[in-house]
Design a protein around this motif. Structure first.
Motif, PDB file in Angstrom:
ATOM      1  N   ARG A  44       0.818  -1.219   0.000  1.00 55.75           N
ATOM      2  CA  ARG A  44       0.000   0.000   0.000  1.00 55.75           C
ATOM      3  C   ARG A  44       0.852   1.270   0.000  1.00 55.75           C
ATOM      4  N   ASN A  45       2.122   1.153   0.354  1.00 57.99           N
ATOM      5  CA  ASN A  45       3.031   2.302   0.359  1.00 57.99           C
ATOM      6  C   ASN A  45       3.844   2.410  -0.931  1.00 57.99           C
ATOM      7  N   ALA A  46       3.607   1.522  -1.869  1.00 63.80           N
ATOM      8  CA  ALA A  46       4.400   1.514  -3.105  1.00 63.80           C
ATOM      9  C   ALA A  46       4.306   2.856  -3.826  1.00 63.80           C
ATOM     10  N   TYR A  47       5.450   3.298  -4.317  1.00 65.61           N
ATOM     11  CA  TYR A  47       5.532   4.530  -5.104  1.00 65.61           C
ATOM     12  C   TYR A  47       5.708   4.098  -6.554  1.00 65.61           C
TER      13      TYR A  47
ATOM     14  N   GLY B 110       4.636   3.993 -13.843  1.00 66.73           N
ATOM     15  CA  GLY B 110       4.156   2.816 -14.552  1.00 66.73           C
ATOM     16  C   GLY B 110       4.571   1.461 -14.023  1.00 66.73           C
ATOM     17  N   SER B 111       5.315   1.390 -12.952  1.00 67.39           N
ATOM     18  CA  SER B 111       5.680   0.085 -12.403  1.00 67.39           C
ATOM     19  C   SER B 111       4.476  -0.538 -11.699  1.00 67.39           C
ATOM     20  N   ILE B 112       4.600  -1.808 -11.389  1.00 67.97           N
ATOM     21  CA  ILE B 112       3.563  -2.534 -10.676  1.00 67.97           C
ATOM     22  C   ILE B 112       3.747  -2.296  -9.181  1.00 67.97           C
ATOM     23  N   ALA B 113       2.643  -2.042  -8.479  1.00 69.89           N
ATOM     24  CA  ALA B 113       2.700  -1.898  -7.020  1.00 69.89           C
ATOM     25  C   ALA B 113       2.981  -3.272  -6.413  1.00 69.89           C
ATOM     26  N   THR B 114       4.123  -3.397  -5.761  1.00 74.18           N
ATOM     27  CA  THR B 114       4.481  -4.650  -5.099  1.00 74.18           C
ATOM     28  C   THR B 114       4.853  -4.375  -3.656  1.00 74.18           C
ATOM     29  N   GLY B 115       4.682  -5.403  -2.847  1.00 69.63           N
ATOM     30  CA  GLY B 115       5.088  -5.348  -1.447  1.00 69.63           C
ATOM     31  C   GLY B 115       5.797  -6.638  -1.105  1.00 69.63           C
ATOM     32  N   ALA B 116       6.668  -6.581  -0.124  1.00 70.78           N
ATOM     33  CA  ALA B 116       7.403  -7.772   0.283  1.00 70.78           C
ATOM     34  C   ALA B 116       7.599  -7.772   1.784  1.00 70.78           C
TER      35      ALA B 116
ATOM     36  N   CYS C  38       8.352  -1.919  -0.033  1.00 74.21           N
ATOM     37  CA  CYS C  38       7.487  -1.784  -1.210  1.00 74.21           C
ATOM     38  C   CYS C  38       8.312  -1.363  -2.418  1.00 74.21           C
ATOM     39  N   ALA C  39       7.676  -1.461  -3.580  1.00 70.59           N
ATOM     40  CA  ALA C  39       8.317  -1.019  -4.818  1.00 70.59           C
ATOM     41  C   ALA C  39       8.495   0.487  -4.787  1.00 70.59           C
ATOM     42  N   ILE C  40       9.618   0.935  -5.321  1.00 66.89           N
ATOM     43  CA  ILE C  40       9.896   2.366  -5.432  1.00 66.89           C
ATOM     44  C   ILE C  40      10.234   2.623  -6.897  1.00 66.89           C
ATOM     45  N   ASP C  41       9.356   3.332  -7.552  1.00 67.05           N
ATOM     46  CA  ASP C  41       9.480   3.628  -8.970  1.00 67.05           C
ATOM     47  C   ASP C  41      10.343   4.875  -9.155  1.00 67.05           C
TER      48      ASP C  41
ATOM     49  N   ALA D 284       9.973  -4.431  -4.712  1.00 65.15           N
ATOM     50  CA  ALA D 284       9.836  -4.585  -3.258  1.00 65.15           C
ATOM     51  C   ALA D 284      10.791  -5.616  -2.681  1.00 65.15           C
ATOM     52  N   GLU D 285      11.025  -6.713  -3.408  1.00 67.19           N
ATOM     53  CA  GLU D 285      11.881  -7.769  -2.882  1.00 67.19           C
ATOM     54  C   GLU D 285      13.330  -7.301  -2.744  1.00 67.19           C
ATOM     55  N   VAL D 286      13.754  -6.383  -3.578  1.00 72.13           N
ATOM     56  CA  VAL D 286      15.099  -5.817  -3.463  1.00 72.13           C
ATOM     57  C   VAL D 286      15.137  -4.788  -2.323  1.00 72.13           C
ATOM     58  N   VAL D 287      14.116  -3.953  -2.257  1.00 73.32           N
ATOM     59  CA  VAL D 287      14.052  -2.933  -1.199  1.00 73.32           C
ATOM     60  C   VAL D 287      14.099  -3.576   0.189  1.00 73.32           C
TER      61      VAL D 287
END
Length: 129
Positions: A18-21, A25-31, A44-47, A57-60
């Motif tokens: 829910r915090n993904a930036y 155009g990236s996909i909102a992901t969480g890990a 979360c994903a950071i675009d 997100a998995e890298v973050v």
């Protein structure tokens, strides 16, 4: 892996998503990453407009745990706001391999969960997300 632990990790990943930036155009992901000592890390994903700086997100979450001194991990859950289960890309797979994350929990927003060993992601590496 214990169902209650899997459930907790997946729910934490969904909350993080829910915090993904994803303004570019990236996909909102969480890990959620489970360290060997039981500590949970979420991310979360950071675009970015700069393609090389789009962080899944998995890298973050792995970088977050590493930066706090963790080096041993039991599992990671990855979720995305898409239809179906999100499959991390090959670069993320290599990143998880480098830090020896043995179990990968892939989940969707409908409650479908797939638990794989890291090596089992290889057949998925060429699939689109």
């Amino acid at each position: 892996m214990n169902y209650d632990i899997v459930d907790t990790i997946v729910r934490t990943a969904i909350d993080a998503m829910r915090n993904a930036y994803v303004e570019h155009g990236s996909i909102a992901t969480g890990a959620c990453l489970l360290a060997a000592d039981g500590t949970l890390y979420s991310g979360c994903a950071i675009d970015s407009v700069i393609p090389e700086f789009k962080l899944p997100a998995e890298v973050v979450v792995t970088a977050k745990a590493i930066s706090e001194g963790k080096r041993e991990f039991d599992a990671i859950a990855v979720v995305a706001d898409i239809d179906g289960i999100y499959i991390p890309d090959e670069l993320s797979h290599k990143f998880m391999l480098e830090f020896n994350i043995p179990e990968i929990i892939l989940a969707d927003m409908e409650g479908n969960i797939k638990v794989l060993k890291l090596e089992e992601l290889i057949p998925y590496k060429n699939r689109r997300r």
